[in-house]
Write a protein that holds these residues in place. Structure first.
Motif, PDB file in Angstrom:
ATOM      1  N   THR A 305       0.817  -1.209   0.000  1.00  0.00           N
ATOM      2  CA  THR A 305       0.000   0.000   0.000  1.00  0.00           C
ATOM      3  C   THR A 305       0.854   1.263   0.000  1.00  0.00           C
ATOM      4  O   THR A 305       0.508   2.253  -0.652  1.00  0.00           O
ATOM      5  CB  THR A 305      -0.927  -0.006   1.228  1.00  0.00           C
ATOM      6  N   ALA A 306       1.989   1.229   0.718  1.00  0.00           N
ATOM      7  CA  ALA A 306       2.839   2.422   0.800  1.00  0.00           C
ATOM      8  C   ALA A 306       3.362   2.822  -0.584  1.00  0.00           C
ATOM      9  O   ALA A 306       3.413   4.008  -0.919  1.00  0.00           O
ATOM     10  CB  ALA A 306       4.001   2.163   1.750  1.00  0.00           C
ATOM     11  N   LEU A 307       3.753   1.833  -1.397  1.00  0.00           N
ATOM     12  CA  LEU A 307       4.243   2.130  -2.741  1.00  0.00           C
ATOM     13  C   LEU A 307       3.097   2.608  -3.627  1.00  0.00           C
ATOM     14  O   LEU A 307       3.248   3.560  -4.401  1.00  0.00           O
ATOM     15  CB  LEU A 307       4.891   0.881  -3.349  1.00  0.00           C
ATOM     16  N   ARG A 308       1.955   1.982  -3.496  1.00  0.00           N
ATOM     17  CA  ARG A 308       0.784   2.385  -4.273  1.00  0.00           C
ATOM     18  C   ARG A 308       0.416   3.831  -3.961  1.00  0.00           C
ATOM     19  O   ARG A 308       0.129   4.624  -4.866  1.00  0.00           O
ATOM     20  CB  ARG A 308      -0.372   1.439  -3.941  1.00  0.00           C
ATOM     21  N   ASP A 309       0.443   4.193  -2.669  1.00  0.00           N
ATOM     22  CA  ASP A 309       0.087   5.554  -2.257  1.00  0.00           C
ATOM     23  C   ASP A 309       1.095   6.571  -2.789  1.00  0.00           C
ATOM     24  O   ASP A 309       0.727   7.684  -3.177  1.00  0.00           O
ATOM     25  CB  ASP A 309       0.002   5.643  -0.735  1.00  0.00           C
ATOM     26  N   ARG A 310       2.372   6.216  -2.786  1.00  0.00           N
ATOM     27  CA  ARG A 310       3.394   7.133  -3.297  1.00  0.00           C
ATOM     28  C   ARG A 310       3.167   7.432  -4.772  1.00  0.00           C
ATOM     29  O   ARG A 310       3.257   8.572  -5.220  1.00  0.00           O
ATOM     30  CB  ARG A 310       4.789   6.539  -3.105  1.00  0.00           C
ATOM     31  N   LEU A 311       2.905   6.389  -5.540  1.00  0.00           N
ATOM     32  CA  LEU A 311       2.691   6.578  -6.974  1.00  0.00           C
ATOM     33  C   LEU A 311       1.412   7.366  -7.234  1.00  0.00           C
ATOM     34  O   LEU A 311       1.362   8.224  -8.138  1.00  0.00           O
ATOM     35  CB  LEU A 311       2.628   5.220  -7.679  1.00  0.00           C
ATOM     36  N   ALA A 312       0.377   7.109  -6.444  1.00  0.00           N
ATOM     37  CA  ALA A 312      -0.873   7.854  -6.605  1.00  0.00           C
ATOM     38  C   ALA A 312      -0.662   9.333  -6.298  1.00  0.00           C
ATOM     39  O   ALA A 312      -1.192  10.207  -6.998  1.00  0.00           O
ATOM     40  CB  ALA A 312      -1.947   7.263  -5.699  1.00  0.00           C
ATOM     41  N   ALA A 313       0.111   9.632  -5.246  1.00  0.00           N
ATOM     42  CA  ALA A 313       0.386  11.023  -4.890  1.00  0.00           C
ATOM     43  C   ALA A 313       1.173  11.721  -5.995  1.00  0.00           C
ATOM     44  O   ALA A 313       0.917  12.888  -6.318  1.00  0.00           O
ATOM     45  CB  ALA A 313       1.148  11.083  -3.570  1.00  0.00           C
ATOM     46  N   THR A 314       2.142  11.006  -6.582  1.00  0.00           N
ATOM     47  CA  THR A 314       2.930  11.586  -7.673  1.00  0.00           C
ATOM     48  C   THR A 314       2.050  11.835  -8.894  1.00  0.00           C
ATOM     49  O   THR A 314       2.148  12.886  -9.545  1.00  0.00           O
ATOM     50  CB  THR A 314       4.090  10.658  -8.056  1.00  0.00           C
ATOM     51  N   ALA A 315       1.168  10.891  -9.192  1.00  0.00           N
ATOM     52  CA  ALA A 315       0.268  11.050 -10.336  1.00  0.00           C
ATOM     53  C   ALA A 315      -0.664  12.241 -10.123  1.00  0.00           C
ATOM     54  O   ALA A 315      -0.929  13.023 -11.059  1.00  0.00           O
ATOM     55  CB  ALA A 315      -0.535   9.768 -10.553  1.00  0.00           C
ATOM     56  N   ALA A 316      -1.161  12.401  -8.885  1.00  0.00           N
ATOM     57  CA  ALA A 316      -2.035  13.528  -8.588  1.00  0.00           C
ATOM     58  C   ALA A 316      -1.282  14.851  -8.720  1.00  0.00           C
ATOM     59  O   ALA A 316      -1.820  15.841  -9.243  1.00  0.00           O
ATOM     60  CB  ALA A 316      -2.621  13.376  -7.190  1.00  0.00           C
ATOM     61  N   ALA A 317      -0.036  14.880  -8.234  1.00  0.00           N
ATOM     62  CA  ALA A 317       0.763  16.098  -8.348  1.00  0.00           C
ATOM     63  C   ALA A 317       1.047  16.454  -9.811  1.00  0.00           C
ATOM     64  O   ALA A 317       1.015  17.634 -10.201  1.00  0.00           O
ATOM     65  CB  ALA A 317       2.081  15.923  -7.590  1.00  0.00           C
ATOM     66  N   LEU A 318       1.300  15.440 -10.642  1.00  0.00           N
ATOM     67  CA  LEU A 318       1.519  15.686 -12.063  1.00  0.00           C
ATOM     68  C   LEU A 318       0.237  16.213 -12.725  1.00  0.00           C
ATOM     69  O   LEU A 318       0.282  17.117 -13.576  1.00  0.00           O
ATOM     70  CB  LEU A 318       1.962  14.396 -12.749  1.00  0.00           C
ATOM     71  N   ALA A 319      -0.904  15.644 -12.325  1.00  0.00           N
ATOM     72  CA  ALA A 319      -2.168  16.110 -12.893  1.00  0.00           C
ATOM     73  C   ALA A 319      -2.422  17.564 -12.540  1.00  0.00           C
ATOM     74  O   ALA A 319      -2.857  18.365 -13.380  1.00  0.00           O
ATOM     75  CB  ALA A 319      -3.322  15.233 -12.397  1.00  0.00           C
TER      76      ALA A 319
END
Length: 325
Positions: A305-319
């Protein structure tokens, strides 16, 4: 230097048959005036060398005459196995030695083999550096190589992961891996050798004392074992991911063979869109985050979950960044 150059003139003419003064000057990096003087000296010493004027002219040796001065020096023989690696030889400070060695070998070959050697040089090239770096430039590589040859103990100031340290080392050998130089060295009082990246050496002093290299130490065998242990330690964790067909293809370009093999062996059957679920070896959350971003939307992390959350946060920041307007 002049005696060496005179020999080089003879070997060049012996290898190529006929060469102009300009061609000889370019090969030996001297002036044509120097070549004229060298030819006069060779004439005076009884070498059957003659020249012809005109567009098709040049210097050549009398037909059938060959020098017997093609024997290798000890220094050249030591570096014989570097003859095909002019780039690394230059980095070690042996470029001139290797060039002289190649010239002597070329001159000593009979015509058929000489022609084959020329074709090999024209059609095969070995570039040991990576695509995005020219390799390790270090002022300490040549002194380290000298210490390896002479079995001299060295003292180095070294930049390690824990900061700057000072070590006294017994350098057993040098290894070129992926364009990077490593010195494999023992430490007095310790049994197992270790590796030190040469361009992380901040200062190097060759000491007056030598060392006894272990009689049973084989550099190539030790290095193979070291690489295997490194790869085994590298991926201690695991992520569960979904990969698209494009993601699996891209993974082969950005990941190591170990990772690709693990994914392929653990991949389940593809779904209707061709996506598969697999176990992906990872070094750490930080490394996996950076590596998986290279696959973009062709990978989906299911766990941890920690890796999934990191990638989701990065994707949101890019968006947010690209939709700021």
């Amino acid at each position: 230097m002049r005696a060496s150059r005179l020999l080089s003139v003879l070997l060049l003419l012996q290898a190529h048959g006929r060469m102009t003064a300009t061609q000889l000057a370019e090969r030996l990096e001297v002036s044509t005036r120097t070549i004229y003087r060298d030819v006069e000296s060779l004439h005076a010493s009884g070498i059957p060398l003659y020249g012809e004027a005109g567009h098709a002219g040049g210097y050549q040796l009398l037909d059938g005459w060959r020098t017997r001065l093609t024997g290798l020096t000890t220094e050249e023989a030591d570096r014989l196995f570097l003859a095909g690696l002019p780039g690394p030889a230059d980095e070690l400070g042996d470029g001139a030695v290797v060039a002289a060695l190649q010239l002597k070998l070329h001159a000593a070959l009979p015509p058929p083999l000489r022609e084959r050697a020329a074709l090999l040089q024209q059609r095969f090239h070995l570039d040991t550096a990576g695509w995005f770096a020219d390799g390790d430039a270090s002022a300490h590589l040549s002194p380290a190589a000298d210490a390896v040859w002479r079995q001299r103990r060295i003292e180095v100031r070294y930049r390690s992961w824990a900061g700057e340290v000072t070590r006294v080392l017994d350098p057993y050998g040098l290894v070129l891996k992926g364009g990077r130089w490593y010195v494999v060295a023992g430490r007095p009082g310790r049994d197992e050798p270790a590796t030190y990246r040469v361009n992380q050496i901040l200062a190097l002093t060759t000491l007056d004392e030598g060392f006894d290299r272990p009689a049973d130490f084989d550099l190539s065998s030790w290095w193979r074992g070291h690489v295997q242990q490194f790869r085994a330690r590298l991926h201690r964790d695991e992520a569960t991911v979904r990969l698209s067909p494009a993601g699996r293809a891209r993974l082969r370009e950005v990941a190591s063979d170990v990772v690709v093999a693990a994914v392929e062996s653990s991949a389940g059957p593809p779904d209707e869109a061709g996506w598969v679920t697999a176990a992906l070896p990872i070094e750490s959350l930080t490394h996996a985050h950076g590596d998986l971003l290279r696959l973009g939307a062709e990978v989906q992390v299911l766990a941890p979950t920690a890796l999934r959350d990191r990638l989701a946060a990065t994707a949101a920041a890019l968006a947010r960044l690209y939709h700021a307007d």
